[in-house]
Design a protein around this motif. Structure first.
Motif, PDB file in Angstrom:
ATOM      1  N   LYS A  92       9.713   7.753   5.379  1.00 21.77           N
ATOM      2  CA  LYS A  92      10.916   8.448   4.916  1.00 21.77           C
ATOM      3  C   LYS A  92      12.038   7.452   4.629  1.00 21.77           C
ATOM      4  CE  LYS A  92       9.794  12.724   7.370  1.00 21.77           C
ATOM      5  NZ  LYS A  92      10.230  13.734   8.379  1.00 21.77           N
ATOM      6  N   PHE A  93      12.151   6.407   5.430  1.00 20.63           N
ATOM      7  CA  PHE A  93      13.119   5.341   5.188  1.00 20.63           C
ATOM      8  C   PHE A  93      12.793   4.612   3.894  1.00 20.63           C
ATOM      9  CE2 PHE A  93      14.072   0.713   6.539  1.00 20.63           C
ATOM     10  CZ  PHE A  93      15.267   0.693   5.832  1.00 20.63           C
ATOM     11  N   TYR A  94      11.529   4.230   3.727  1.00 20.24           N
ATOM     12  CA  TYR A  94      11.149   3.495   2.523  1.00 20.24           C
ATOM     13  C   TYR A  94      11.265   4.378   1.277  1.00 20.24           C
ATOM     14  CZ  TYR A  94       9.466   0.403   6.165  1.00 20.24           C
ATOM     15  OH  TYR A  94       9.403  -0.403   7.284  1.00 20.24           O
ATOM     16  N   GLY A  95      11.034   5.666   1.445  1.00 15.04           N
ATOM     17  CA  GLY A  95      11.236   6.578   0.322  1.00 15.04           C
ATOM     18  C   GLY A  95      12.678   6.585  -0.139  1.00 15.04           C
TER      19      GLY A  95
ATOM     20  N   THR B  80      -4.087   2.467   6.826  1.00 12.37           N
ATOM     21  CA  THR B  80      -4.019   3.169   8.108  1.00 12.37           C
ATOM     22  C   THR B  80      -2.631   3.254   8.748  1.00 12.37           C
ATOM     23  OG1 THR B  80      -4.656   1.181   9.377  1.00 12.37           O
ATOM     24  CG2 THR B  80      -6.425   2.645   8.596  1.00 12.37           C
ATOM     25  N   PRO B  81      -1.713   2.280   8.545  1.00 10.01           N
ATOM     26  CA  PRO B  81      -0.398   2.443   9.177  1.00 10.01           C
ATOM     27  C   PRO B  81       0.336   3.712   8.737  1.00 10.01           C
ATOM     28  CG  PRO B  81      -0.719   0.165   8.540  1.00 10.01           C
ATOM     29  CD  PRO B  81      -1.845   0.945   7.917  1.00 10.01           C
ATOM     30  N   PHE B  82       0.184   4.076   7.449  1.00 10.00           N
ATOM     31  CA  PHE B  82       0.871   5.268   6.949  1.00 10.00           C
ATOM     32  C   PHE B  82      -0.075   6.434   6.694  1.00 10.00           C
ATOM     33  CE2 PHE B  82       3.735   1.739   5.911  1.00 10.00           C
ATOM     34  CZ  PHE B  82       4.884   2.204   6.525  1.00 10.00           C
ATOM     35  N   ARG B  83      -1.371   6.212   6.883  1.00  7.61           N
ATOM     36  CA  ARG B  83      -2.353   7.300   6.846  1.00  7.61           C
ATOM     37  C   ARG B  83      -3.192   7.256   8.119  1.00  7.61           C
ATOM     38  NH1 ARG B  83      -2.982  10.624   2.388  1.00  7.61           N
ATOM     39  NH2 ARG B  83      -3.836  11.877   4.102  1.00  7.61           N
ATOM     40  N   PRO B  84      -2.568   7.441   9.292  1.00  7.30           N
ATOM     41  CA  PRO B  84      -3.341   7.404  10.534  1.00  7.30           C
ATOM     42  C   PRO B  84      -4.380   8.514  10.598  1.00  7.30           C
ATOM     43  CG  PRO B  84      -1.136   8.275  10.932  1.00  7.30           C
ATOM     44  CD  PRO B  84      -1.140   7.728   9.536  1.00  7.30           C
ATOM     45  N   ASP B  85      -4.201   9.557   9.812  1.00  6.01           N
ATOM     46  CA  ASP B  85      -5.197  10.628   9.778  1.00  6.01           C
ATOM     47  C   ASP B  85      -6.533  10.125   9.253  1.00  6.01           C
ATOM     48  OD1 ASP B  85      -3.578  10.325   7.426  1.00  6.01           O
ATOM     49  OD2 ASP B  85      -4.416  12.165   6.601  1.00  6.01           O
ATOM     50  N   TYR B  86      -6.517   9.159   8.345  1.00  7.07           N
ATOM     51  CA  TYR B  86      -7.760   8.574   7.840  1.00  7.07           C
ATOM     52  C   TYR B  86      -8.528   7.885   8.964  1.00  7.07           C
ATOM     53  CZ  TYR B  86      -6.319   9.141   2.915  1.00  7.07           C
ATOM     54  OH  TYR B  86      -5.962   9.641   1.686  1.00  7.07           O
ATOM     55  N   LEU B  87      -7.818   7.072   9.750  1.00  3.25           N
ATOM     56  CA  LEU B  87      -8.471   6.333  10.835  1.00  3.25           C
ATOM     57  C   LEU B  87      -8.926   7.281  11.935  1.00  3.25           C
ATOM     58  CD1 LEU B  87      -9.328   3.642  12.016  1.00  3.25           C
ATOM     59  CD2 LEU B  87      -7.000   3.346  12.905  1.00  3.25           C
TER      60      LEU B  87
ATOM     61  N   GLY C 217       0.812  -1.207   0.000  1.00  3.86           N
ATOM     62  CA  GLY C 217       0.000   0.000   0.000  1.00  3.86           C
ATOM     63  C   GLY C 217       0.846   1.258   0.000  1.00  3.86           C
ATOM     64  N   LEU C 218       1.932   1.275   0.781  1.00  2.00           N
ATOM     65  CA  LEU C 218       2.794   2.452   0.832  1.00  2.00           C
ATOM     66  C   LEU C 218       3.463   2.703  -0.514  1.00  2.00           C
ATOM     67  CD1 LEU C 218       4.175   4.754   2.323  1.00  2.00           C
ATOM     68  CD2 LEU C 218       5.963   3.141   3.001  1.00  2.00           C
ATOM     69  N   LEU C 219       3.948   1.642  -1.160  1.00  4.79           N
ATOM     70  CA  LEU C 219       4.592   1.823  -2.462  1.00  4.79           C
ATOM     71  C   LEU C 219       3.603   2.360  -3.498  1.00  4.79           C
ATOM     72  CD1 LEU C 219       6.958  -1.281  -2.641  1.00  4.79           C
ATOM     73  CD2 LEU C 219       7.544   1.099  -2.201  1.00  4.79           C
ATOM     74  N   MET C 220       2.337   2.002  -3.357  1.00  5.50           N
ATOM     75  CA  MET C 220       1.313   2.585  -4.218  1.00  5.50           C
ATOM     76  C   MET C 220       1.215   4.088  -3.963  1.00  5.50           C
ATOM     77  SD  MET C 220      -0.117   0.046  -6.029  1.00  5.50           S
ATOM     78  CE  MET C 220      -1.747   0.639  -6.516  1.00  5.50           C
ATOM     79  N   TYR C 221       1.200   4.474  -2.692  1.00  5.82           N
ATOM     80  CA  TYR C 221       1.139   5.894  -2.326  1.00  5.82           C
ATOM     81  C   TYR C 221       2.323   6.666  -2.906  1.00  5.82           C
ATOM     82  CZ  TYR C 221      -2.654   5.708   1.159  1.00  5.82           C
ATOM     83  OH  TYR C 221      -3.869   5.596   1.795  1.00  5.82           O
ATOM     84  N   LEU C 222       3.503   6.055  -2.859  1.00  4.93           N
ATOM     85  CA  LEU C 222       4.724   6.742  -3.300  1.00  4.93           C
ATOM     86  C   LEU C 222       4.936   6.664  -4.807  1.00  4.93           C
ATOM     87  CD1 LEU C 222       7.216   5.638  -0.472  1.00  4.93           C
ATOM     88  CD2 LEU C 222       5.838   7.727  -0.610  1.00  4.93           C
TER      89      LEU C 222
END
Length: 377
Positions: free
Chosen positions: A201-204, A345-352, A105-110
């Motif tokens: 930031k690490f995964y980026g 939700t792990p990388f978009r906690p604002d959604y939750l 999911g994060l790689l999709m976001y990035l």
């Protein structure tokens, strides 16, 4: 679900709430380089040096020890003559096999989804794009995360494997013998929702998406604090019960877990807030009923091909009828089969957080529609 599926679902659920209450900051030895200032992450250190970047992961289970150290060297540059001890990665990584739906999911976001050349536990990944490419043969299905098909991973030659470590796992078996770097994705052990999200930031850095990760985290950080201010302005107060029985045990998030903190940030009162454990707490039903049976709102997660109803919930465990929120029909369920709860939700906690605020404070209007939790009929 089969017993094996229940075990994997339970592991994902428990992993999602394992965190601690400590503040942000960085850890690890800088060695004189330029340390990237992190606002919230406490288990991550990123230090940029001439010709390489050193990333240190603090061991969340052993105080004062390092879980892993990575030395990121630009792919188009020369390998420095002297490097500190650690796993050397030539970045950006062109191809990676990803064992977790969270990081897919994060790689999709990035915008780096094309880097995914293999996945594990495909049945738990709720991303249509991934399934389409598996059918097309462009992404390999490498079997189950706990027992992957190592031969297939060797065949597709990823530059790294992203997987989640956990305490007393005994290592990664044959994966440690095939010469492919293992990226230990331990952000789920972070100290706060924003601390966990900051690991993007690490995964980026790994995938050549440093600017994209910085921009996304800036948005998440702003949104999260804006939502907290909205919740603080509400005059409504409610007590919140989380999750449900799994077999004969009710795993409630600890008071210092990510979920426990997010309930507080959303302006809810959590009956187990006083318990300072960072992981989930296994309790018998009677203990939960005594401590939290009078909760105003009940939020639970489940896995099903259809929406759960109150009658079905009660049929699963008759004792639920003694819970005040159940009697008052104030139960909200998140169906992880039909939402992207674990992917987002792990990388978009604002959604939750937005979901929690709307459920806890019916007087607040104007937020985005609910994404994950919906009232059981």
């Amino acid at each position: 679900m089969s017993k094996k599926q229940q075990a994997v679902f339970l592991f994902i659920t428990v992993s999602a709430v394992l965190c601690s209450c400590k503040g942000g900051g960085t850890s690890g030895y800088s060695g004189g380089g330029d340390t990237l200032k992190l606002k919230y992450a406490s288990n991550l250190s990123i230090v940029k040096h001439a010709g390489y970047t050193m990333v240190s992961l603090r061991n969340p289970w052993k105080e004062g020890e390092t879980l892993h150290r990575y030395i990121l060297v630009p792919r188009n540059g020369e390998l420095p003559a002297e490097l500190p001890e650690g796993t050397v990665l030539r970045t950006p990584l062109p191809k990676a096999t990803v064992f977790t739906t969270v990081h897919c999911g994060l790689l999709m976001y990035l915008g780096r989804q094309e880097c995914i050349n293999g996945v594990a536990d495909l049945k738990y990944i709720k991303i249509p794009w991934i399934h389409e490419r598996v059918k097309e043969g462009r992404i390999a299905d490498c079997g189950e995360g706990m027992s992957p098909v190592v031969e297939k991973i060797i065949d597709i030659k990823p530059d790294a494997i992203l997987l989640s470590p956990f305490e007393n796992s005994g290592g990664y078996g044959k994966l440690e013998e095939i010469g492919i770097p293992l990226i230990e994705c331990a952000e789920y052990m972070e100290t706060s929702p924003l601390g966990r999200a900051e690991w993007m930031k690490f995964y980026g850095l790994l995938f050549g998406a440093e600017k994209e990760a910085d921009s996304l985290f800036h948005v998440v950080d702003l949104n999260y604090h804006r939502l907290k201010e909205v919740a603080e302005a509400s005059e409504t107060v409610c007590t919140v019960l989380m999750d449900k029985m799994v077999g004969s045990v009710w795993y409630v998030p600890g008071g210092c877990s990510t979920i426990g903190q997010m309930v507080a940030d959303a302006g809810g009162t959590y009956p187990f807030a006083g318990d300072k454990r960072s992981g989930s707490i296994p309790l018998p039903f009677e203990s939960v009923l005594e401590k939290a049976g009078n909760s105003d709102v009940w939020l639970l997660r489940y896995s099903s091909g259809r929406a759960m109803a109150l009658g079905e919930l009660e049929a699963g465990y008759r004792g639920y009828s003694h819970i005040r929120a159940f009697r008052q029909r104030n139960v909200y369920g998140c169906n992880v089969e039909q939402t992207r709860f674990y992917e987002e939700t792990p990388f978009r906690p604002d959604y939750l957080l937005s979901d929690f605020i709307q459920i806890f404070h019916p007087d607040i209007i104007g937020l985005e529609p609910l994404r994950y939790y919906f009232k059981l009929k």
